[in-house]
Design a protein around this motif. Structure first.
Motif, PDB file in Angstrom:
ATOM      1  N   ALA A 168       0.834  -1.216   0.101  1.00 31.52           N
ATOM      2  CA  ALA A 168       0.071   0.057   0.000  1.00 31.52           C
ATOM      3  C   ALA A 168       0.819   1.397   0.004  1.00 31.52           C
ATOM      4  O   ALA A 168       0.692   2.164  -0.751  1.00 31.52           O
ATOM      5  CB  ALA A 168      -1.038   0.094   1.130  1.00 31.52           C
ATOM      6  N   HIS A 169       1.915   1.260   0.830  1.00 27.33           N
ATOM      7  CA  HIS A 169       2.796   2.578   0.903  1.00 27.33           C
ATOM      8  C   HIS A 169       3.510   2.514  -0.468  1.00 27.33           C
ATOM      9  O   HIS A 169       3.823   3.547  -0.946  1.00 27.33           O
ATOM     10  CB  HIS A 169       3.741   2.502   2.150  1.00 27.33           C
ATOM     11  N   GLY A 170       3.833   1.364  -0.963  1.00 23.50           N
ATOM     12  CA  GLY A 170       4.700   1.525  -2.432  1.00 23.50           C
ATOM     13  C   GLY A 170       3.639   1.945  -3.296  1.00 23.50           C
ATOM     14  O   GLY A 170       4.061   2.904  -4.194  1.00 23.50           O
ATOM     15  N   THR A 171       2.310   1.602  -3.352  1.00 20.60           N
ATOM     16  CA  THR A 171       1.307   2.204  -4.457  1.00 20.60           C
ATOM     17  C   THR A 171       1.219   3.469  -4.387  1.00 20.60           C
ATOM     18  O   THR A 171       0.949   4.508  -5.022  1.00 20.60           O
ATOM     19  CB  THR A 171       0.011   1.612  -4.402  1.00 20.60           C
ATOM     20  N   LEU A 172       1.380   4.212  -2.993  1.00 12.83           N
ATOM     21  CA  LEU A 172       1.238   5.660  -2.842  1.00 12.83           C
ATOM     22  C   LEU A 172       2.727   6.348  -3.175  1.00 12.83           C
ATOM     23  O   LEU A 172       2.527   7.406  -3.098  1.00 12.83           O
ATOM     24  CB  LEU A 172       0.822   5.809  -1.383  1.00 12.83           C
ATOM     25  N   GLY A 173       3.678   5.627  -3.556  1.00 15.64           N
ATOM     26  CA  GLY A 173       4.737   6.152  -3.661  1.00 15.64           C
ATOM     27  C   GLY A 173       5.742   6.522  -2.438  1.00 15.64           C
ATOM     28  O   GLY A 173       6.827   7.208  -2.405  1.00 15.64           O
ATOM     29  N   GLU A 174       5.332   5.923  -1.511  1.00 17.97           N
ATOM     30  CA  GLU A 174       5.913   6.176  -0.093  1.00 17.97           C
ATOM     31  C   GLU A 174       6.929   4.864   0.218  1.00 17.97           C
ATOM     32  O   GLU A 174       6.603   4.324   1.234  1.00 17.97           O
ATOM     33  CB  GLU A 174       4.814   6.233   1.044  1.00 17.97           C
ATOM     34  N   HIS A 175       8.013   4.906  -0.535  1.00 19.28           N
ATOM     35  CA  HIS A 175       8.828   3.674  -0.505  1.00 19.28           C
ATOM     36  C   HIS A 175       9.586   3.753   0.677  1.00 19.28           C
ATOM     37  O   HIS A 175      10.025   2.769   1.225  1.00 19.28           O
ATOM     38  CB  HIS A 175       9.496   3.798  -1.698  1.00 19.28           C
ATOM     39  N   GLU A 176       9.880   5.141   1.155  1.00 19.64           N
ATOM     40  CA  GLU A 176      10.870   5.168   2.561  1.00 19.64           C
ATOM     41  C   GLU A 176       9.880   4.289   3.581  1.00 19.64           C
ATOM     42  O   GLU A 176      10.485   3.509   4.501  1.00 19.64           O
ATOM     43  CB  GLU A 176      10.997   6.500   2.956  1.00 19.64           C
ATOM     44  N   GLN A 177       8.719   4.398   3.771  1.00 20.41           N
ATOM     45  CA  GLN A 177       7.711   3.913   4.819  1.00 20.41           C
ATOM     46  C   GLN A 177       7.566   2.512   4.457  1.00 20.41           C
ATOM     47  O   GLN A 177       7.716   1.667   5.507  1.00 20.41           O
ATOM     48  CB  GLN A 177       6.682   4.543   4.723  1.00 20.41           C
ATOM     49  N   ALA A 178       7.575   2.088   3.258  1.00 17.41           N
ATOM     50  CA  ALA A 178       7.411   0.732   2.796  1.00 17.41           C
ATOM     51  C   ALA A 178       8.782  -0.012   3.430  1.00 17.41           C
ATOM     52  O   ALA A 178       8.778  -1.108   3.991  1.00 17.41           O
ATOM     53  CB  ALA A 178       7.440   0.466   1.679  1.00 17.41           C
ATOM     54  N   ALA A 179       9.890   0.470   3.259  1.00 13.74           N
ATOM     55  CA  ALA A 179      10.735  -0.106   3.594  1.00 13.74           C
ATOM     56  C   ALA A 179      11.268  -0.322   4.960  1.00 13.74           C
ATOM     57  O   ALA A 179      11.786  -1.449   5.424  1.00 13.74           O
ATOM     58  CB  ALA A 179      12.465   0.804   2.973  1.00 13.74           C
ATOM     59  N   GLY A 271      17.637  10.886   1.792  1.00 12.93           N
ATOM     60  CA  GLY A 271      18.481  10.456   2.592  1.00 12.93           C
ATOM     61  C   GLY A 271      18.578   9.018   2.640  1.00 12.93           C
ATOM     62  O   GLY A 271      17.638   8.378   2.727  1.00 12.93           O
ATOM     63  N   THR A 272      19.797   8.563   2.449  1.00 14.81           N
ATOM     64  CA  THR A 272      20.138   7.207   2.678  1.00 14.81           C
ATOM     65  C   THR A 272      21.103   6.728   3.633  1.00 14.81           C
ATOM     66  O   THR A 272      22.407   7.338   3.592  1.00 14.81           O
ATOM     67  CB  THR A 272      20.797   6.679   1.290  1.00 14.81           C
ATOM     68  N   PRO A 273      20.476   5.881   4.548  1.00 15.04           N
ATOM     69  CA  PRO A 273      21.387   5.674   5.800  1.00 15.04           C
ATOM     70  C   PRO A 273      22.684   4.939   5.360  1.00 15.04           C
ATOM     71  O   PRO A 273      22.745   4.007   4.593  1.00 15.04           O
ATOM     72  CB  PRO A 273      20.606   4.858   6.618  1.00 15.04           C
ATOM     73  N   SER A 274      23.681   5.403   6.041  1.00 10.37           N
ATOM     74  CA  SER A 274      25.116   4.766   5.525  1.00 10.37           C
ATOM     75  C   SER A 274      25.014   3.342   5.944  1.00 10.37           C
ATOM     76  O   SER A 274      26.031   2.484   5.368  1.00 10.37           O
ATOM     77  CB  SER A 274      26.100   5.550   6.357  1.00 10.37           C
ATOM     78  N   SER A 275      24.395   2.935   6.798  1.00 10.02           N
ATOM     79  CA  SER A 275      24.410   1.302   7.101  1.00 10.02           C
ATOM     80  C   SER A 275      23.606   0.441   6.046  1.00 10.02           C
ATOM     81  O   SER A 275      23.869  -0.725   6.128  1.00 10.02           O
ATOM     82  CB  SER A 275      23.697   1.108   8.731  1.00 10.02           C
ATOM     83  N   GLY A 276      23.088   0.976   5.218  1.00 14.25           N
ATOM     84  CA  GLY A 276      22.150   0.277   4.425  1.00 14.25           C
ATOM     85  C   GLY A 276      20.750  -0.149   4.722  1.00 14.25           C
ATOM     86  O   GLY A 276      19.989  -0.690   4.116  1.00 14.25           O
ATOM     87  N   THR A 277      20.479   0.299   6.213  1.00  9.93           N
ATOM     88  CA  THR A 277      18.973  -0.035   6.490  1.00  9.93           C
ATOM     89  C   THR A 277      18.196   1.243   6.225  1.00  9.93           C
ATOM     90  O   THR A 277      18.663   2.109   5.935  1.00  9.93           O
ATOM     91  CB  THR A 277      19.086  -0.516   8.229  1.00  9.93           C
ATOM     92  N   PRO A 278      16.942   0.884   6.101  1.00 14.09           N
ATOM     93  CA  PRO A 278      15.971   1.791   5.641  1.00 14.09           C
ATOM     94  C   PRO A 278      15.817   2.682   6.944  1.00 14.09           C
ATOM     95  O   PRO A 278      15.919   2.407   7.987  1.00 14.09           O
ATOM     96  CB  PRO A 278      14.494   1.077   5.357  1.00 14.09           C
ATOM     97  N   SER A 279      15.461   3.993   6.412  1.00 14.12           N
ATOM     98  CA  SER A 279      15.119   5.119   7.414  1.00 14.12           C
ATOM     99  C   SER A 279      13.931   5.329   7.668  1.00 14.12           C
ATOM    100  O   SER A 279      12.994   4.740   6.969  1.00 14.12           O
ATOM    101  CB  SER A 279      15.854   6.274   7.215  1.00 14.12           C
ATOM    102  N   GLY A 280      13.347   6.035   8.376  1.00 17.11           N
ATOM    103  CA  GLY A 280      11.916   6.297   8.748  1.00 17.11           C
ATOM    104  C   GLY A 280      11.590   5.543   9.868  1.00 17.11           C
ATOM    105  O   GLY A 280      11.903   4.739  10.275  1.00 17.11           O
ATOM    106  N   ASP A 281      10.030   6.139  10.324  1.00 16.95           N
ATOM    107  CA  ASP A 281       9.760   5.540  11.463  1.00 16.95           C
ATOM    108  C   ASP A 281       8.465   4.611  10.933  1.00 16.95           C
ATOM    109  O   ASP A 281       7.837   3.967  11.833  1.00 16.95           O
ATOM    110  CB  ASP A 281       9.072   6.420  12.341  1.00 16.95           C
TER     111      ASP A 281
END
Length: 693
Positions: A168-179, A271-281
């Motif tokens: 659902a987040h991906g369909t909305l274009g909210e890929h940070e939240q999806a990740a 923003g891309t976290p340096s660790s490679g893990t997704p950001s956002g809450d």
């Protein structure tokens, strides 16, 4: 009383948790809850409670646990909730409303969510569902294979919901939240290919191609080492999709236009976290209005309904031809596709919440026809929305409710009504409060009404998506108050009334304005005749015309005047007109118990800023109520820009009327009210919004 399976086994009533005792007793309850309203044989309980050979006294042990559970539930007031733990021979039955079980509510919320078709609605529904989980399912039960299998099945349903939320987040274009949502689940379930595939796509769309490909290779190695298999179609498909996009020059696509049927937010945060893990809450970033365009592909409604025609003066209403029932009992005005009175075929409640039709309603043919044109237009595939706006006391509510009754047959799945109290005593109604009432009226059990306004709004839209429903939202203060209450289905229609123009709804939701003006001499006299009797008005037509002028043509003021004359049957119209000429008494005389023009104006002025209230008081000192921006600035002592902004806001609130470019007027009654610094205008009674006519 609520039963929890999605975490530690628990029974709560109010804020207290019942003491359930040892693990085996909790396990008995869990097994009965996993099969609610179904007889569970004693032998099945015994087999589930002991992994090894059960002891000789196993039957007695289970019976003892059931007896203690029955007593515990009774102490918690189970009977009041319709809960009964019954014995049927050598089996037990836990009879209860299934919505009291968190696993049942979880399943219903997930079933309502449509991640691809209506992603903006699916996000809060799925978040509400996942919020029911308090830890691993069936915590506190024995570790036998039957309970392990049941816990695994529930966990599979949770992961399916997590994947759906990511989509659902991906369909909305909210890929940070999806990740962010998919990442933690993928770490805990590294062999779940569908989950990994969703995470890969989300990472790729946020510009983290290397992270996405690394997840594929890591999962491929694990599948080979632990299961001896190659990646399946879903995981391989995501990998190939990313490679093709890279070859075509792809990359971060999070800002791309959302898929059809979704209202996106314009892309994820950077923003891309340096660790490679997704950001956002992982929180939802739904569109500003929270609505989804679910009307794509829906069969349009032919908007050829006939507009109402005027009833004769003194009649009950203005139904005329348009309000007359057809032979099948439905009103004319039903759209021509023939679905008007037959219902939509959906199950569930069909609420009828409209207030009674307005008494002695007449006229307003043009406005009723305009509402018909807007609200029965099915050519757009969208849910039509009309805003009936005008000054206090002009009859907005009456017009909207009259139309709603005339065309109720066009909305067989129900008619909802709510007073939003935007211009009333106290605080305006919160969207969550109104949504709760709507959901209950639509048959949602109280336990299933979401606590958050966003989730309740999504559930409301999901429930009515395929229904033919009319929503009347009365006395709105702002567009923001209205948006969460709008249905999304193409066969629903909404009427909003407000003293404000609600330009925001016009801009974002394609609302069509239907303005109401004051009554002219002929219409005002007809209203007086309808309430007093035509003979009493006909004996002094000049006085009737003067009363219309003294009431500024406002239906509310004219009804209050008629109430004064009804209470004094020996008075001629001229006597009341003479009394109303005294400006010190006019507002008081145009009041009737809990309603009146002063009370209505007080509610409008109370919503103004201090600057705008002072500007209105300054405008009230104008000799004839006509002025331009320069004169207004001189009266208020404001600079031109500040004055113009204030005039625009007062015009939007219908406290001032812009007759032409830079030509403003303020009505006599508004002048009288604004001149009184206390805002009482000499009125003898207070209270009420006064906008019911």
């Amino acid at each position: 009383m609520e039963f929890s399976l999605l975490g530690p086994i628990a029974v709560t009533t109010g804020s207290a948790e019942l003491a359930l005792g040892p693990a085996k007793r909790r396990s008995v309850l869990a097994l009965l809850l996993l099969q609610p309203n179904t007889t569970v044989p004693l032998e099945q309980l015994i087999d589930s409670l002991w992994e090894e050979e059960p002891p000789e006294h196993a039957r007695t042990v289970v019976q003892g646990h059931v007896s203690r559970l029955r007593a515990t539930l009774a102490e918690g007031g189970a009977e009041a909730y319709g809960i009964e733990l019954a014995t049927h021979g050598s089996a037990y039955l836990l009879r209860l409303p299934e919505e009291l079980i968190d696993a049942h509510r979880f399943g219903e919320l997930v079933a309502l969510a449509r991640p691809e078709a209506a992603p903006a609605d699916a996000v809060p529904l799925l978040r509400e569902a996942l919020g029911l989980w308090r830890g691993p399912a069936l915590t506190g039960t024995v570790t036998s294979p039957p309970f392990a299998a049941a816990a695994h099945a529930l966990e599979e349903r949770r992961l399916t919901a997590v994947e759906a939320l990511g989509r659902a987040h991906g369909t909305l274009g909210e890929h940070e939240q999806a990740a962010a949502i998919l990442y933690s689940a993928a770490v805990n379930h590294p062999l779940r290919e569908g989950l990994i595939a969703g995470l890969m796509r989300a990472l790729f769309h946020t510009g983290r191609q290397s992270d996405a490909l690394e997840w594929f290779h890591r999962t491929r190695r694990l599948l080979n080492e632990e299961l001896g298999v190659d990646p399946g179609e879903r995981l391989r498909g995501a990998y190939e999709e990313i490679l093709r996009a890279e070859a075509a020059g792809g990359g971060r696509t999070g800002a791309a236009k959302p898929a059809s049927g979704a209202r996106g937010t314009g892309g994820p945060s950077g923003g891309t976290p340096s660790s490679g893990t997704p950001s956002g809450d992982g929180r939802s970033g739904t569109s500003g209005d929270g609505r989804s365009a679910t009307g794509s592909g829906a069969r349009p409604v032919d908007g050829t309904a006939r507009a109402p025609v005027q009833g004769s003066a003194g009649t009950d209403d203005a139904r005329g031809d348009a309000g007359a029932p057809d032979s099948d009992g439905t009103r004319q005005g039903t759209p021509a596709d023939g679905r008007g009175g037959s219902g939509s075929g959906r199950t569930g409640a069909s609420p009828r919440l409209l207030p009674r039709p307005p008494a002695r309603f007449l006229g307003r043919e043009d406005q009723l026809a305009a509402l018909t044109t807007v609200l029965t237009d099915g050519t757009t595939g969208e849910s039509p929305l009309a805003v009936v706006a005008g000054p206090a006391g002009v009859g907005k509510t009456a017009c909207a409710v009259q139309w709603a009754h005339l065309y109720a047959g066009s909305f067989p799945d129900g008619q909802l009504f709510a007073d939003l109290r935007g211009f009333g005593e106290g605080d305006e109604a919160a969207p969550a409060e109104i949504l709760g009432d709507f959901l209950l009226a639509l048959g949602t059990p109280p336990e299933q009404v979401p606590s958050s306004a966003q989730a309740a709004s999504a559930l409301f839209r999901s429930l009515v998506a395929e229904r033919r429903l009319l929503v009347v939202l009365d006395n709105a203060r702002s567009s923001a108050q209205v948006r969460p209450l709008l249905p999304g289905g193409p066969h629903c229609a909404t009427v909003v009334t407000s003293r404000s123009r609600l330009d925001g709804l016009v801009a974002t939701d394609w609302a069509r304005p239907v303005g109401l003006q004051t009554l002219g001499h002929e219409e005002g006299a007809a209203l007086l005749g309808a309430m007093l009797g035509p003979d009493r008005v006909a004996e002094d037509p000049a006085a009737a015309r003067e009363l219309v002028d003294l009431c500024d043509g406002l239906p509310l003021a004219l009804r209050a005047a008629a109430a004064q004359l009804t209470a004094r049957p020996r008075w001629r119209l001229a006597r009341l007109a003479a009394a109303l000429r005294d400006e010190r008494r006019r507002l008081a005389l145009l009041s009737a118990e809990d309603t009146g023009i002063a009370a209505a104006l007080r509610m409008s002025v109370a919503r103004l800023s201090a600057d705008d209230a002072r500007l209105l008081s300054a405008l009230a000192t104008s000799a004839d109520g006509h002025l331009n921006a320069s004169l207004a600035a001189a009266l208020a002592g404001y600079d031109p820009e500040r004055t113009q902004d204030g005039l625009d806001r007062l015009t939007e609130m219908h406290l001032v009327d812009e007759e032409a470019t830079d030509v403003y007027t303020i009505s006599t009654l508004t002048q009288l009210f604004a001149r009184d610094e206390r805002g009482e205008g000499g009125e003898s009674g207070t209270g009420g919004t006064g906008d019911g006519s």
